[in-house]
Design an enzyme around this catalytic site. Structure first.
Site, mmCIF file in Angstrom:
data_model
loop_
_atom_site.group_PDB
_atom_site.id
_atom_site.type_symbol
_atom_site.label_atom_id
_atom_site.label_comp_id
_atom_site.label_asym_id
_atom_site.label_seq_id
_atom_site.Cartn_x
_atom_site.Cartn_y
_atom_site.Cartn_z
ATOM 1 N N GLU A 108 6.299 -14.117 -4.810
ATOM 2 C CA GLU A 108 7.307 -13.516 -3.927
ATOM 3 C C GLU A 108 7.909 -14.583 -3.013
ATOM 4 O O GLU A 108 9.109 -14.616 -2.765
ATOM 5 C CB GLU A 108 6.673 -12.386 -3.103
ATOM 6 N N HIS A 131 1.408 -9.733 5.827
ATOM 7 C CA HIS A 131 2.116 -9.331 4.609
ATOM 8 C C HIS A 131 1.156 -9.259 3.422
ATOM 9 O O HIS A 131 1.214 -8.330 2.612
ATOM 10 C CB HIS A 131 3.253 -10.315 4.353
ATOM 11 N N GLU A 172 -0.683 -6.102 3.658
ATOM 12 C CA GLU A 172 0.155 -4.980 3.202
ATOM 13 C C GLU A 172 0.063 -4.833 1.677
ATOM 14 O O GLU A 172 -0.100 -3.731 1.148
ATOM 15 C CB GLU A 172 1.602 -5.237 3.635
ATOM 16 N N HIS A 173 0.126 -5.936 0.980
ATOM 17 C CA HIS A 173 -0.012 -5.875 -0.487
ATOM 18 C C HIS A 173 -1.390 -5.341 -0.885
ATOM 19 O O HIS A 173 -1.517 -4.522 -1.788
ATOM 20 C CB HIS A 173 0.164 -7.272 -1.088
#
Lengths: 474, 475
Positions: B173, B93, B96-97
Site C-alpha cells: 500500500e 494504520h 487498523e488492517h
C-alpha cells in the site's frame, strides 16, 4: 477503467424520499414474499421533440438534481479526432452566446450550485445540483449551456492545452498508464481503445467546425435522456422540463459505423519500463455488452472470482493468504458495446510473475470446477441485498434512473433484479467462465521496473515462459 | 474543487471503497451547521441526535434518518498517527488492517464476508487523529454488527503468520500510494519539514522502514492501550429507533470493561522563524509546488475566516486561483487552497499548484505569492464574501444526501472536537467580515511561517513499450 462516468456499478449516484422509502420497504420483502405489486423507480415521459425524461420525487432535502445524458461519446467520434466528444461536452461550460465562461462560473458559484459536463464511452453527461429556491436560475443556466455553446476559439485553445497537460500529468500515474495501454492494445481501432479525454494528436486535429458539427448532430433531444430527482411535484417537474427543453429541435440520427474489435487468439504481453517499486498489472480480454443475456451470470461469476472484495477468490489468495498486493480486483465494464474484462493489481516488481501465475490459475479453476453452493449463495445474497444501497440518495437514484433508461432495463428493474440473479446455478456460472475467461489467450500489460521483474514473454507458468524465451531467440 | 490533502490524508484498508479522505474533508469543511438562514423551513438534520455515555465511558451518538431501511454503523477510536512514536510510525494504520484478522468468535476472513452476505459493505480508515471502522447496509444487521465490532475491540487474535502477511500488504500500500507517486512523495516530505516537534511530522501510513520493523509485540501493546471503550465513540445513523439502538449498544459494547486512560499527546509545534524549503527531484512529467502555513484550528475564532479564505481562493471555477492561474494566465493545470478546520491539534493552511508544460515552478510560486499579497492588502468585496458563504450553505445540504457522511460528521467531530460544533459552524461563518479575512491573511500567510515544497522533474526517456507475441516477435 474510467469511461462512462456515473454509469457503472459502484459509482452510481444515490437518492430518495417518502416514495423511495415505501419502495425500499417493499423491496426488502420482495425477496421472500410471492408477487409484490409492480413497483417502479419513477415516471417516464417523452416530449414531442423526442426527449425522454424520467422523474422521481424526493422531499427530504431542499435540493433538485438533474442529469442529461446524450448519446455522443467515444462511439460517435472519429478516430482521427480522438477527444472530440469529451471536448464538446466540457466546452459547454466555457461560454454561450450570451454568457462568458467567467459569467457562468460566477453565477453558479454564487448559488453554490454544482454544474458539470463530461464525456464518456457511450454517453456525455451534464449534471446540475441546486437548492430548490434557486431552481429557476439553475435551469436557465442549464438550458443555455446545453443549447447555445459558443465554442469560442480562445476557449477551445485553453481547454485543449489543459487536456493535453492532464494527459501528460497522468503519465506519472502508473495505474492509468497500464489501463490505457491495455485498452489500446485490446481494442485496436475500435473506439473503446481510446481514452475519453482523447490523445494529444487527436486534440490538436480538432477544429471549431468539428465541435459545432458534433454538437449539432448529436446534442439533440431525440438522442438524449433527462433525469430529474428532487424536491418537486410531478407538475413542477413537467413544467421545468417543458420550459427548459420543449423548444429544443430534434435532428436526424444515424447509427455509428464501428470498426471490428480485433480478435485475441494468443497470450499477448506488453511491458512498459518505468523506474517504479511496483509492477502495475492489467490482465484480461474482451467482456460483454450490457445487453448480453449473460450479464447476470457474468456479474455473479465476477463477484466470486475477483469483484467481490474480501469475499472474492483473488483477494483471498493474492492478498489475504500471501500479502502480495494491497488491491486486486477483477471488473467488467459492459456498455452499449462489449467492455473489457480485466484483473488489476499492483505488487512489488519481484512478485509480478507469481501474481500473474496466481491470476491465471484462478481463471483456470473458475472454468474447470463449478463454484460451491456457499459461494454462489453468498454472491447472490450480496448482489440482491446491496441493491437498496444503489438508490439510497438523490444522486444515486438519478444515476440509476439514467442507467435503466440507457440500457433499456425498465423502471421496475430493481424489483425484477432478484429474480434475474436468484435462479442462477453453479453450472450457469461455469458456463460463462468457460465462455469469457481465457487463461490461454489474454492480454497482459505490466508497467514497472523491467530489470527487477521476471520475464513475462507470453508466460503463464514459469515453464511456458522459458519456452517463449527460447522462441524469441530463434 | 479538488481537495488535495484530504485525498491523501487518511489511509483506508481497501482501495475502491470509501476513499475516506475525499469524503470527508470535502464534506466536513463544507458541511456543517444547522439549517442556513434562508431555508428556515427545512428541518435541522442533526436535531434528533441522541447522545449517551455508558458506564464504561464509551460515547454513543445515534441519528435517526428513515429515508431507506438502511444503517451506517461507525466505530471511532481516538488514535491515529498523532499517537505514534519515532521508529514505530504507521502502527495505527497497521493495527487498523490487523483488526480484520479475526477473533476467537469470528475467525479471520469471516468479518467482511458476514457483512457482505447481508448486502452490506464494511471498511476502515486511519487518519492523524482517529481510526474508524464502519458497516453500511440493511438495518436488520445492526445487532450482529454491534456484536462483531464490540468483539474485536478486545478480542482480536492475530497469529504471527497473519501479522507478517498483513505487514506485506501495508508495504504494498505504501509503495502504491507514496513511493511510486511523485506528488504524494513531495507532500510527505514538505509536511515532514513543516512539523519538527509534533507527530504530524510523519505520514499516516508511516515510514517504510518503520512499518517493516514493527513487531507483533509492538502491535499488541498498542492495541491494548488504545482499543478501549473509554477511547471510543460509536455512531449509529439510519432507520433505527434511537432508544432500541442504544439498548443494543449497551448489550454489546456496554459489557466491555473500562480500560486505563491512554496517554495524552503533549507535543506542541514551536513557532517557526523563517521559511523552510524542500526540493524533491524525481522522475515526473510536470513540476509541483506546495506551500504550508502553520495556522490554528477550530479551537480559535480565526478558524472561521481561514475556512472562508480557502473557499475564496479555490472553491469553484470563479475562485481566485482558478480564475487567475488556471484560466486567465494559463499558468497552471491546477491550483488550489485547503484548510483543515477540524483536527486535534493545529495544522496547516495549504496552497498548491501544478504548472502547465512550459511554465516553471518559480512562475507558479510567484503567482501564488501575488494572490496572498492581494488578500493582505485589499479587502475581499462584499459580493465575493457572500458567494463563499452561499457555497458553504449549499454544499451543506448537498453533502447530507449521504447517510454515511452524516454519520462521519458526528464521528469525526466527536473524536477530534465535540459533535455539536456542527451547530455553530454556519452561524459563525456568517459573522465573518472582509476585515477578518484580511487580518488572518496578514497574521498567518507570512513567509516566515511557511514551508515550501517543489517537485523538480528529472529528465527521463519516454518509456518504451515492448510487446511480445508467441512466435518470437518483438514489436
Amino acid at each position: 477503467m474510467s469511461r462512462q462516468p456515473g454509469l457503472r456499478r459502484g459509482i452510481w449516484p444515490v437518492g430518495v424520499g417518502i416514495l423511495a422509502l415505501a419502495l425500499l420497504c417493499g423491496w426488502a420483502l420482495a425477496a421472500e414474499a410471492p408477487q409484490a405489486p409492480i413497483q417502479v423507480l419513477g415516471e417516464r415521459r417523452e416530449l414531442p421533440n423526442g426527449l425522454v425524461w424520467l422523474f422521481s420525487e424526493a422531499h427530504e432535502l431542499p435540493l433538485v438534481t438533474m442529469q442529461l445524458l446524450v448519446k455522443g461519446g467515444l462511439l460517435q467520434e472519429p478516430a482521427e479526432k480522438a477527444g472530440l466528444a469529451n471536448l464538446t461536452a466540457q466546452l459547454l461550460l466555457s461560454g454561450t452566446q450570451k454568457r462568458s465562461a467567467t459569467t457562468i462560473a460566477q453565477e453558479l458559484d454564487f448559488l453554490g450550485a454544482k454544474l458539470s459536463a463530461s464525456g464518456g464511452a457511450d454517453f456525455a453527461t451534464v449534471s446540475l445540483t441546486v437548492l430548490k429556491k434557486d431552481l429557476d436560475r439553475g435551469l436557465d443556466l442549464f438550458q443555455d449551456v446545453v443549447l447555445n455553446p459558443a465554442f469560442a476559439p480562445g476557449e477551445i485553445r485553453r481547454k485543449v492545452t489543459q487536456l493535453k497537460a492532464a494527459l501528460k500529468s497522468e503519465e506519472d500515474e502508473p495505474g492509468v498508464v497500464a489501463v490505457r495501454e491495455f485498452d489500446r492494445e485490446l481494442y485496436g481501432p475500435f473506439p473503446y481503445g481510446r481514452p475519453v479525454r482523447g490523445t494529444a494528436a487527436g486534440l490538436s486535429a480538432i477544429t471549431r467546425q468539428d465541435l459545432a458539427v458534433f454538437h449539432r448532430r448529436y446534442w439533440r433531444p431525440n438522442n438524449a435522456i433527462l433525469v430529474l430527482v428532487g424536491d418537486l411535484s410531478r407538475e413542477e417537474a413537467e413544467k421545468c422540463v417543458t420550459q427548459t427543453f420543449g423548444a429544443w429541435a430534434p435532428g436526424p440520427l444515424a447509427p455509428p459505423k464501428l470498426p471490428p474489435i480485433p480478435p485475441l487468439n494468443e497470450p499477448r504481453v506488453a511491458v512498459v519500463d518505468k523506474d517504479l517499486t511496483q509492477a502495475n498489472i492489467v490482465l484480461g480480454s474482451l467482456g460483454i455488452a450490457r445487453a448480453n443475456p449473460d450479464f447476470y451470470a457474468f456479474q455473479v461469476m465476477n463477484y466470486i472470482f475477483g469483484g467481490g472484495g474480501f469475499s472474492s477468490r483473488l483477494m483471498d489468495h493474492i492478498r489475504e493468504n500471501r500479502g502480495l498486493a494491497y488491491s486486486v480486483a477483477s471488473s467488467f465494464s459492459p456498455g452499449l458495446e462489449p467492455g473489457p474484462f480485466s484483473v488489476v493489481l499492483e505488487t512489488k516488481n519481484a512478485s509480478a510473475g507469481e501474481a500473474v501465475s496466481l491470476v491465471l490459475t484462478e481463471m483456470e479453476r473458475m472454468r474447470a470446477q463449478p463454484v460451491t453452493g456457499q459461494e454462489l449463495a453468498d454472491a447472490r445474497s450480496y448482489l440482491i441485498g446491496s441493491f437498496p444501497r444503489r438508490m439510497d440518495s438523490m444522486a444515486k437514484r438519478a444515476g440509476l434512473l439514467g442507467y435503466v433508461e440507457c440500457y433499456g432495463l425498465g423502471l421496475d428493474y430493481p424489483w425484477r433484479y432478484p429474480e434475474l440473479i436468484q435462479h442462477l446455478t453453479p453450472a450457469d456460472i461455469q458456463r460463462v467462465a468457460e465462455k469469457y475467461l481465457h487463461p490461454d489467450r489474454y492480454l497482459l500489460v505490466v508497467v514497472g521496473k523491467k530489470s527487477a521483474m521476471p520475464s513475462f514473454a507470453g508466460g503463464a507458468s514459469p515453464r511456458k515462459e522459458e519456452e517463449k524465451k527460447d522462441e524469441e531467440k530463434k | 474543487m479538488l481537495k488535495l490533502f484530504p485525498r491523501r490524508e487518511a489511509q483506508g484498508r481497501r482501495r475502491h471503497a470509501a476513499a475516506p479522505g475525499v469524503l470527508f474533508l470535502v464534506l466536513l469543511l463544507w458541511a456543517w451547521g444547522p439549517a442556513p438562514l434562508q431555508a428556515a423551513d427545512a428541518p435541522d438534520p442533526f436535531a434528533g441526535v441522541v447522545e449517551a455515555q455508558l458506564p464504561n465511558s464509551l460515547k454513543v451518538l445515534i441519528l435517526k434518518e428513515s429515508r431507506a431501511p438502511l444503517i451506517s454503523l461507525q466505530v471511532w477510536y481516538k488514535v491515529g498517527s498523532r499517537n505514534e512514536d519515532f521508529g514505530k510510525t504507521g502502527i495505527s494504520h497497521l493495527t487498523e488492517h490487523l483488526m480484520f484478522r479475526g477473533t476467537a468468535r469470528y475467525g479471520a476472513k469471516v468479518f467482511s464476508r458476514e457483512v457482505q452476505k447481508a448486502g452490506g459493505t464494511d471498511n476502515a480508515f486511519t487518519g492523524r487523529d482517529y481510526t474508524a471502522y464502519f458497516e453500511n447496509g440493511p438495518k436488520t444487521e445492526l445487532k450482529r454488527w454491534l456484536e462483531m465490532e464490540a468483539d474485536r475491540m478486545k478480542g482480536l487474535s492475530v497469529t504471527p503468520e497473519g501479522f507478517n502477511t498483513e505487514k506485506k500488504v501495508v508495504l504494498e500500500e505504501r509503495r502504491l500510494r507514496t513511493d511510486d507517486d511523485p506528488v504524494s512523495y513531495l507532500l510527505e516530505e514538505t509536511r515532514a519539514a513543516a512539523f519538527t516537534a509534533h507527530p504530524y511530522h510523519w505520514p499516516v501510513i508511516g515510514w517504510f522502514h518503520d512499518i517493516e520493523s514493527i513487531t507483533r509485540e509492538d502491535f499488541l501493546k498498542y492495541y491494548h492501550r488504545y482499543y478501549q471503550p473509554n477511547n471510543c465513540t460509536v455512531v449509529v445513523a439510519g432507520d433505527v429507533d434511537p432508544q432500541e439502538a442504544l439498548k443494543l449498544v449497551e448489550a454489546t459494547f456496554g459489557q466491555l470493561a473500562q480500560g486505563p486512560e491512554p496517554p495524552q499527546v503533549t507535543a506542541v509545534e514551536p513557532r517557526q522563524y523563517g521559511e523552510r524549503r524542500v526540493t524533491v527531484r524525481r522522475e515526473a512529467q510536470l513540476p509541483y509546488v506546495v506551500m504550508l502555513y502553520h495556522v490554528p484550528n477550530w479551537r480559535q475564532p480565526d478558524a472561521y475566516p481561514l475556512e472562508l479564505l480557502s473557499r475564496v481562493l479555490s472553491q469553484g471555477r470563479s475562485s481566485r486561483l482558478y480564475q487567475r492561474l488556471v484560466y486567465q494566465d494559463r499558468l497552471a493545470l491546477e491550483a488550489g487552497a485547503d484548510y483543515d478546520f477540524d483536527t486535534a491539534d493545529p495544522t496547516v493552511f495549504t496552497l498548491y499548484g501544478q504548472p502547465l508544460p512550459g511554465k516553471s515552478a518559480a512562475q507558479l510560486e510567484a503567482a501564488l505569492n501575488r494572490e496572498i499579497k492581494r488578500l493582505q492588502t485589499e479587502l475581499v468585496s462584499a459580493t465575493e464574501l457572500q458567494k463563499a458563504k452561499n457555497q458553504v450553505q449549499a454544499s451543506f445540504y448537498m453533502s447530507l444526501d449521504s447517510l454515511f457522511y452524516r454519520g462521519m460528521i458526528l464521528g469525526r467531530l466527536a473524536t477530534v472536537a465535540r459533535w455539536d460544533l456542527v451547530r455553530e459552524f454556519i452561524p459563525k461563518i456568517l459573522q465573518v467580515t472582509p476585515e477578518d479575512l484580511r487580518r488572518v491573511a496578514r497574521d498567518y500567510l507570512k513567509e516566515d511561517n511557511r514551508t515550501v515544497g517543489v517537485l523538480v522533474p528529472i529528465k527521463t526517456d519516454k518509456p518504451v513499450v515492448e510487446r511480445f507475441r508467441p512466435g518470437g516477435q518483438v514489436e
